[in-house]
Design a protein around this motif. Structure first.
Motif, PDB file in Angstrom:
ATOM      1  N   LYS A  27       0.991  -1.324   0.012  1.00 53.45           N
ATOM      2  CA  LYS A  27       0.130  -0.150   0.171  1.00 53.45           C
ATOM      3  C   LYS A  27       0.812   1.338  -0.097  1.00 53.45           C
ATOM      4  N   ASN A  28       2.053   1.141   0.440  1.00 57.96           N
ATOM      5  CA  ASN A  28       2.822   2.291   0.345  1.00 57.96           C
ATOM      6  C   ASN A  28       3.154   2.518  -1.053  1.00 57.96           C
ATOM      7  N   ALA A  29       3.450   1.671  -2.071  1.00 54.31           N
ATOM      8  CA  ALA A  29       3.648   2.070  -3.343  1.00 54.31           C
ATOM      9  C   ALA A  29       2.343   2.724  -4.105  1.00 54.31           C
ATOM     10  N   VAL A  30       1.210   2.341  -3.506  1.00 53.44           N
ATOM     11  CA  VAL A  30      -0.110   2.568  -4.302  1.00 53.44           C
ATOM     12  C   VAL A  30      -0.187   4.200  -3.529  1.00 53.44           C
ATOM     13  N   GLN A  31       0.323   4.444  -2.375  1.00 56.81           N
ATOM     14  CA  GLN A  31      -0.054   5.787  -1.539  1.00 56.81           C
ATOM     15  C   GLN A  31       0.820   6.581  -2.724  1.00 56.81           C
ATOM     16  N   VAL A  32       2.082   6.376  -2.855  1.00 50.57           N
ATOM     17  CA  VAL A  32       2.869   7.344  -3.730  1.00 50.57           C
ATOM     18  C   VAL A  32       2.430   7.447  -4.921  1.00 50.57           C
ATOM     19  N   LEU A  33       1.847   6.332  -5.589  1.00 47.30           N
ATOM     20  CA  LEU A  33       1.223   6.777  -6.865  1.00 47.30           C
ATOM     21  C   LEU A  33       0.262   7.724  -6.639  1.00 47.30           C
ATOM     22  N   ARG A  34      -0.852   7.599  -5.908  1.00 53.81           N
ATOM     23  CA  ARG A  34      -2.031   8.250  -5.656  1.00 53.81           C
ATOM     24  C   ARG A  34      -1.437   9.784  -5.381  1.00 53.81           C
ATOM     25  N   ASP A  35      -0.624  10.060  -4.596  1.00 52.61           N
ATOM     26  CA  ASP A  35       0.050  11.174  -4.057  1.00 52.61           C
ATOM     27  C   ASP A  35       0.397  12.005  -5.384  1.00 52.61           C
ATOM     28  N   PHE A  36       0.918  11.333  -6.425  1.00 51.56           N
ATOM     29  CA  PHE A  36       1.370  11.922  -7.781  1.00 51.56           C
ATOM     30  C   PHE A  36       0.420  11.876  -8.807  1.00 51.56           C
ATOM     31  N   GLY A  37      -0.728  11.310  -8.480  1.00 52.31           N
ATOM     32  CA  GLY A  37      -1.704  11.364  -9.578  1.00 52.31           C
ATOM     33  C   GLY A  37      -1.591  10.236 -10.598  1.00 52.31           C
ATOM     34  N   VAL A  38      -0.988   9.296 -10.146  1.00 45.36           N
ATOM     35  CA  VAL A  38      -0.663   8.379 -11.688  1.00 45.36           C
ATOM     36  C   VAL A  38      -1.751   7.296 -11.123  1.00 45.36           C
ATOM     37  N   VAL A  91       9.596  -4.318 -14.665  1.00 48.71           N
ATOM     38  CA  VAL A  91       9.262  -4.918 -13.626  1.00 48.71           C
ATOM     39  C   VAL A  91       9.770  -4.378 -12.497  1.00 48.71           C
ATOM     40  N   MET A  92       9.206  -3.813 -11.277  1.00 47.42           N
ATOM     41  CA  MET A  92       9.995  -3.396 -10.112  1.00 47.42           C
ATOM     42  C   MET A  92       9.563  -4.501  -9.151  1.00 47.42           C
ATOM     43  N   GLY A  93      10.826  -5.260  -8.557  1.00 51.38           N
ATOM     44  CA  GLY A  93      10.441  -6.183  -7.370  1.00 51.38           C
ATOM     45  C   GLY A  93      10.730  -5.558  -6.168  1.00 51.38           C
ATOM     46  N   VAL A  94       9.511  -5.759  -5.163  1.00 46.02           N
ATOM     47  CA  VAL A  94       9.908  -5.444  -3.730  1.00 46.02           C
ATOM     48  C   VAL A  94       9.515  -6.698  -2.887  1.00 46.02           C
ATOM     49  N   PRO A  95      10.780  -6.873  -2.280  1.00 45.61           N
ATOM     50  CA  PRO A  95      10.909  -8.039  -1.280  1.00 45.61           C
ATOM     51  C   PRO A  95       9.778  -7.712  -0.042  1.00 45.61           C
ATOM     52  N   VAL A  96       9.013  -8.490   0.190  1.00 44.46           N
ATOM     53  CA  VAL A  96       8.103  -8.452   1.468  1.00 44.46           C
ATOM     54  C   VAL A  96       8.717  -9.085   2.483  1.00 44.46           C
ATOM     55  N   PRO A 118      15.677  -8.813 -16.775  1.00 42.37           N
ATOM     56  CA  PRO A 118      15.756  -8.163 -15.377  1.00 42.37           C
ATOM     57  C   PRO A 118      14.511  -7.778 -14.663  1.00 42.37           C
ATOM     58  N   VAL A 119      14.825  -7.631 -13.391  1.00 40.73           N
ATOM     59  CA  VAL A 119      13.959  -7.222 -12.545  1.00 40.73           C
ATOM     60  C   VAL A 119      14.645  -6.002 -11.821  1.00 40.73           C
ATOM     61  N   ASN A 120      14.100  -4.907 -11.602  1.00 37.15           N
ATOM     62  CA  ASN A 120      14.452  -3.911 -10.782  1.00 37.15           C
ATOM     63  C   ASN A 120      14.242  -4.042  -9.485  1.00 37.15           C
ATOM     64  N   THR A 121      15.163  -4.483  -8.445  1.00 35.49           N
ATOM     65  CA  THR A 121      15.015  -4.903  -7.059  1.00 35.49           C
ATOM     66  C   THR A 121      15.151  -3.664  -6.133  1.00 35.49           C
ATOM     67  N   PHE A 122      14.222  -3.671  -5.130  1.00 40.28           N
ATOM     68  CA  PHE A 122      14.228  -2.524  -4.120  1.00 40.28           C
ATOM     69  C   PHE A 122      14.422  -3.172  -2.667  1.00 40.28           C
ATOM     70  N   ALA A 123      14.537  -2.119  -1.881  1.00 38.49           N
ATOM     71  CA  ALA A 123      14.665  -2.422  -0.606  1.00 38.49           C
ATOM     72  C   ALA A 123      13.624  -3.434   0.010  1.00 38.49           C
ATOM     73  N   ILE A 124      13.943  -4.201   1.311  1.00 42.47           N
ATOM     74  CA  ILE A 124      12.883  -5.013   1.932  1.00 42.47           C
ATOM     75  C   ILE A 124      11.868  -4.065   2.405  1.00 42.47           C
ATOM     76  N   GLY A 125      10.590  -4.295   2.080  1.00 41.99           N
ATOM     77  CA  GLY A 125       9.541  -3.555   3.059  1.00 41.99           C
ATOM     78  C   GLY A 125       8.886  -2.204   2.346  1.00 41.99           C
ATOM     79  N   GLU A 126       8.560  -1.357   3.406  1.00 36.27           N
ATOM     80  CA  GLU A 126       7.754  -0.318   2.900  1.00 36.27           C
ATOM     81  C   GLU A 126       8.438   0.793   2.125  1.00 36.27           C
TER      82      GLU A 126
END
Length: 171
Positions: A27-38, A91-96, A118-126
Motif C-alpha cells: 500500500k506504500n507504493a499505491v499511496q505514492v502513486l496516488r500522491d502523484f496522481g498516477v 518490473v519493479m520487485g519489492v521484497p516483502v 531483468p527485475v529492478n529490485t528494491f529494499a525490503i519492506g515499506e
C-alpha cells in the motif's frame, strides 16, 4: 472490478502482490502513486496459487496500457521474476518481509534473476515499495512534463526537509 482489486480507469502502473497479507507493505507504493496522481491498478496475483492468471496478467500488461509493474512478494518471491519473464513491461520487485527470514529470502530471490530477464529490485519492506513507485513515476515522467515537474518538486522538498533537520541536544 473484483473485490480483490483497486483500479483507476486507465492504469499506467500495475501493483501486484502474491497475497493480501502483502498489502501492508505494498500500500506504500499505491499511496505514492496516488500522491502523484498516477493511474494504477492493485491486485493479488499469486505466482504459485494463480499461475495461469499471473501469466495472463503479464502477457496482457502492455496491451492494457501498463507501462510499469510493481510486484511485491515474500518467501520464495517468484512473482516479480515470473512476470518479467512474460512481458517487456519493466518490473519493479519489492521484497516483502517474511515471518522467519525478515525478507532476506525474498530479496535474494528477486535480485538473483538470470541474465536477460531483468527485475529492478528494491529494499525490503515499506521503503522499497515507496521507492519502486518513485522509480515508476520517474519512468513515466520521461514522457510527461507535468509529472516530471511534480517529481522534481518532490525531490526539492525532500532536500528541504533534510536541510531543516536539527539534532537533539546532548544531555
Amino acid at each position: 472490478m473484483s473485490d480483490n482489486m483497486h483500479s483507476s480507469e486507465h492504469p499506467q502502473v500495475g501493483v501486484v502482490m502474491g497475497s493480501s497479507s502483502d498489502w501492508e507493505v505494498m500500500k506504500n507504493a499505491v499511496q505514492v502513486l496516488r500522491d502523484f496522481g498516477v493511474d494504477y491498478e492493485a491486485r493479488v496475483v499469486s505466482a504459485h496459487r494463480m499461475p495461469d492468471e499471473m501469466f495472463q496478467y503479464a502477457e496482457t500488461a502492455s496491451a492494457r496500457g501498463l507501462q510499469v509493474i510493481i510486484a511485491g512478494a515474500g518467501g520464495a518471491a517468484h512473482l516479480p521474476g515470473m512476470l518479467a519473464a512474460k512481458t517487456i513491461v519493466p518490473v519493479m520487485g519489492v521484497p516483502v518481509p517474511s515471518k522467519y527470514l525478515r525478507g532476506e529470502d525474498s530479496l535474494l530471490s528477486i535480485v538473483q534473476m538470470p541474465k536477460g530477464i531483468p527485475v529492478n529490485t528494491f529494499a525490503i519492506g515499506e521503503a522499497g515499495a515507496a521507492n519502486a513507485a518513485l522509480a515508476a513515476i520517474a519512468i513515466l515522467a520521461l514522457n510527461n512534463p507535468e509529472l516530471k515537474q511534480r517529481l522534481e518538486a518532490f525531490r526539492v522538498s525532500q532536500s528541504n526537509v533534510a536541510r531543516d533537520m536539527e539534532l537533539p541536544p546532548l544531555r
